[in-house]
Design an enzyme around this catalytic site. Structure first.
Site, PDB file in Angstrom:
ATOM      1  N   ASP A 150      68.938  94.812 -44.548  1.00 31.12           N
ATOM      2  CA  ASP A 150      69.173  95.089 -43.275  1.00 31.12           C
ATOM      3  C   ASP A 150      70.345  94.991 -42.432  1.00 31.12           C
ATOM      4  O   ASP A 150      70.331  95.550 -41.482  1.00 31.12           O
ATOM      5  CB  ASP A 150      67.581  94.755 -42.658  1.00 31.12           C
ATOM      6  CG  ASP A 150      66.780  96.027 -42.393  1.00 31.12           C
ATOM      7  OD1 ASP A 150      66.794  97.176 -43.070  1.00 31.12           O
ATOM      8  OD2 ASP A 150      65.904  96.061 -41.546  1.00 31.12           O
ATOM      9  N   ASP A 453      53.235  90.897 -41.601  1.00 36.02           N
ATOM     10  CA  ASP A 453      52.454  90.444 -42.733  1.00 36.02           C
ATOM     11  C   ASP A 453      50.944  90.160 -42.348  1.00 36.02           C
ATOM     12  O   ASP A 453      50.219  90.702 -43.027  1.00 36.02           O
ATOM     13  CB  ASP A 453      53.057  89.156 -43.443  1.00 36.02           C
ATOM     14  CG  ASP A 453      53.155  88.134 -42.238  1.00 36.02           C
ATOM     15  OD1 ASP A 453      53.158  88.089 -41.227  1.00 36.02           O
ATOM     16  OD2 ASP A 453      53.881  87.212 -42.820  1.00 36.02           O
TER      17      ASP A 453
END
Length: 741
Positions: A150, A453
């Protein structure tokens, strides 16, 4: 320690796995009932005190402690969900051959590794993580590793070009030597058996390492090391207009199974570099967005039925981890709702006593075992094997993706380097692909929280999916830990903000979760979602009793008062149970002490600042957003960490309330000792206040040391000490006026 055992044998074969309920479960339930009665008695005492208050000060004190104890009681109730049915599972990979007869029956695996900044997450570490899973004791043609960059850095791509070349030597070496430590960096720093072949491999690794690190130092790729036209073409995409925040999609196939072979002639795994398209005008959804891009790109290219997510610094430590996973996913009696297998996060490089409690034993070991006895462990962001199907809606009602190639049942029948496959992969990695789609809401990893998450695992379980918590004897994965207090607290603050985003959303575990998963599992998720509100009672108990001690205002029962026994039981009961759980999970006494000390420290720093920043965000004020935790280790910091010395180093605002608590506790404790020794006060009357102040003083020893006794760069800045002293004096003055009204 263990209780009844359940096995899976309905097809006549030996069990692939067993599960045991821990023997202490009945004791946990009895203690919970007794402790609940004590909490109710405490609230009765609060009610009596509140009704009998005769001044503004006594009323404010009663209200403050009532609020603190309500929060403590709520958080205690959430922890009990972990203790109602904790289990321990065991797998038998040696029995897999009775279910999977030949390698062709083994399912394929897609591995997702995310990185975002080559200077905070050095590419050499990411490379080691990738090589460790590429070297699994598993049919290599079944493995595909996808690296999401990224940061859009040519440095990371170059590092993986070097890794692809080294892998051709490393993978056959691992198989031949049957080594368990398949992360090269970890293997070569261990006590490995030296021979000419090993030293040759080590030399090749050092060459790769030197090239990667030299490139990092230069800040650009040296083209003298670029050996093929394909590599030059890939790196040529980094032009002056290519920036971290604005660049086109880059997908580079570095290894293709079926085309590339290692030095022994066996097929290599697939290795694919992905840097999704970025645009300042389009939201990128941080790590969750990167994972969803990998989910789509991998579906186009390989579409394996099993997906492993890994942090870039979390390398494989066990080459047969996947066999443990298959003990569940290949079981003929497998629950069709089983969605993922979570392994505990373990860490290398911890100092002897884990001074920052980075092991997070409750979060990564004891609590998941408790959730596993309900409907399954939570997802902790790394070391988790998913069935690809879970990302496309509930078990009973699949949410179809926009194009059939993204469906979990789609069969890929074209080479991953084919123009058709690459064109479609680039398309689904575009920054506008998700516009007006279900990605992030009903499909894929979920958006809406900085802790993608936790939120994703929670939403999957709300949809009816179940999970398993797998703890093989040899740790499956090992990761890095931050070694400065500021990095630890900054990471915790980011988690706190993300957790509160879930706690106060329409999917709050208290409301939506209770209806979707049932009360016990909802309480488990609520425990994490409301983590930051620990700051309320910790801050109140960190200041108010000490200020009362300074201004001579008793606020707790005397030792001779029957209510004193209640306070003693509540404190000792909670700490004793926590200590027992920690030690039975393999912890030491010193590590437990540091665990509870860090809980207190986080309460007046990261939890408090996370709560405040979240509140500002809700009111429309801008916040800092997502910040990476640095994986770079400074030599001096490393030495201090190994010696067990706290690292303050920077002038963080989070250190101000921490230093204030340390100061006010020390001043009040010393004044109490002086007053009692002179006979002006009675220890019987002031015991609880003195105990609280003394307990904080003992826990704050590293802070006093960093303020007064140390001269190294890791000490607390003088500015922080001065600001804290001024604020303590102002607080004392205000308390003297307010609490005596």
């Amino acid at each position: 320690m263990k209780g009844s055992t359940e096995t899976t044998t309905s097809h006549g074969h030996p069990p692939l796995h067993t599960v045991k309920v821990l023997r202490r479960t009945p004791l946990n339930r009895v203690f919970a009932a007794v402790y609940l009665a004590a909490i109710l008695a405490l609230f009765y005492h609060h009610a009596l005190t509140l009704l009998s208050s005769t001044s503004i000060s006594s009323f404010l004190i009663c209200i403050s402690f009532l609020i603190a104890d309500i929060v403590l009681a709520f958080m205690w109730s959430t922890t009990q969900s972990f203790r109602m049915r904790p289990v321990r599972r065991r797998e038998f990979p040696e029995n897999l051959k009775l279910v999977l007869d030949n390698p062709g029956e083994f399912p394929r695996l897609d591995v997702f590794i995310c990185t975002a900044d080559p200077y905070k997450e050095p590419p050499l570490g990411v490379v080691n993580t990738a090589l460790s899973v590429m070297a699994y004791e598993y049919p290599t043609e079944k493995i595909s590793v996808y690296v999401s960059d990224d940061g859009g850095s040519e440095l990371t791509l170059f590092a993986f070009m070097e890794a692809a070349k080294f892998a051709a030597h490393w993978l056959p070496f691992c198989r031949k030597k049957k080594i368990e430590e398949r992360c090269p960096e970890a293997y070569f720093r261990s006590n490995y058996a030296s021979c000419s072949e090993t030293e040759n491999i080590k030399m090749k690794y050092e060459v790769m390492k030197q090239r990667i690190e030299t490139t990092m130092e230069q800040g650009k790729v040296g083209y003298e090391w670029v050996t093929s036209e394909e590599e030059r073409e890939a790196l040529s995409k980094w032009t002056d207009k290519f920036t971290r925040q604005d660049h086109p999609t880059v997908i580079q196939v570095l290894l293709e199974s079926g085309q590339d072979q290692d030095r022994s002639g066996r097929m290599m795994p697939n290795l694919i570099y992905v840097s999704r398209q970025k645009s300042r005008a389009s939201p990128h959804q941080f790590k969750a967005g990167a994972l969803n891009t990998l989910l789509r790109v991998s579906a186009i290219m390989t579409n394996a039925p099993i997906v492993l997510t890994l942090d870039c610094d979390m390398y494989s430590n066990n080459p047969v981890t996947l066999q443990h996973v298959l003990c569940y996913l290949s079981d003929p009696d497998m629950d069709s709702k089983l969605g993922y297998i979570q392994f505990p996060q373990r860490f290398h490089g911890l100092n002897k006593n884990d001074i920052y409690a980075s092991e997070f034993k409750p979060l990564f070991v004891t609590n998941p075992a408790g959730m596993d006895g309900l409907a399954g462990s939570n997802y902790v962001g790394t070391g988790c094997f998913f069935r690809r199907r879970v990302f496309f809606g509930a078990h009973s009602s699949m949410v179809s993706p926009e194009i059939p190639e993204l469906s979990p049942g789609h069969v890929v029948d074209k080479p991953i380097r084919s123009q058709e496959v690459l064109a479609l992969a680039h398309h689904v990695a575009g920054c506008n692909y998700e516009n007006e789609s279900n990605w992030g809401s009903k499909v894929g990893f979920r958006y809406g929280s900085l802790v993608e998450d936790y939120y994703t695992g929670y939403r999957l379980q709300c949809e009816g999916w179940r999970s398993r918590f797998c703890q093989p004897d040899r740790e499956a994965f090992l990761g890095d830990i931050p070694i400065s207090l500021n990095d630890v607290l900054s990471q915790n603050k980011r988690w706190s903000i993300g957790l509160l985003e879930v706690a106060f959303s329409k999917y709050s575990p208290v409301t939506f979760g209770t209806m979707a998963t049932g009360p016990l599992l909802a309480l488990s998720y609520a425990h994490y979602a409301f983590w930051p509100i620990w700051s309320v009672p910790i801050t109140i108990y960190g200041f108010l009793p000490q200020l009362a001690l300074l201004i001579n205002l008793p606020i707790f029962p005397k030792v001779s008062d029957p209510w004193f026994i209640l306070y003693a039981f509540l404190f000792l009961g909670a700490y004793t149970q926590d200590f027992i759980d920690f030690v039975l999970a393999g912890g030491t006494v010193q590590r437990w002490w540091n665990e509870q000390r860090m809980w207190l420290i986080r309460g007046v720093t990261s939890y408090l600042f996370g709560l405040v920043e979240f509140s500002f965000k809700c009111l429309g004020f801008s916040t800092l957003g997502f910040n990476l935790t640095s994986k770079v280790v400074d030599d001096e910091q490393g030495k201090r960490y190994e010696q067990g010395t706290f690292e303050f180093g920077v002038a963080s605002p989070m250190f101000v309330p921490l230093t204030m608590v340390a100061m006010v506790s020390l001043f009040s404790f010393l004044r109490g000792i002086i007053e009692i020794s002179r006979g002006r006060r009675s220890m019987e009357e002031w015991f609880i206040e003195m105990f609280i102040a003394g307990f904080v003083v003992v826990n704050c020893w590293p802070i006093y040391e960093a303020m007064v006794m140390r001269k190294d760069k890791g000490r607390i800045h003088t500015k922080t000490t001065i600001i804290s002293a001024v604020l303590v004096y102002a607080l004392y003055t205000a308390a003297s006026f307010t609490l005596k009204i």
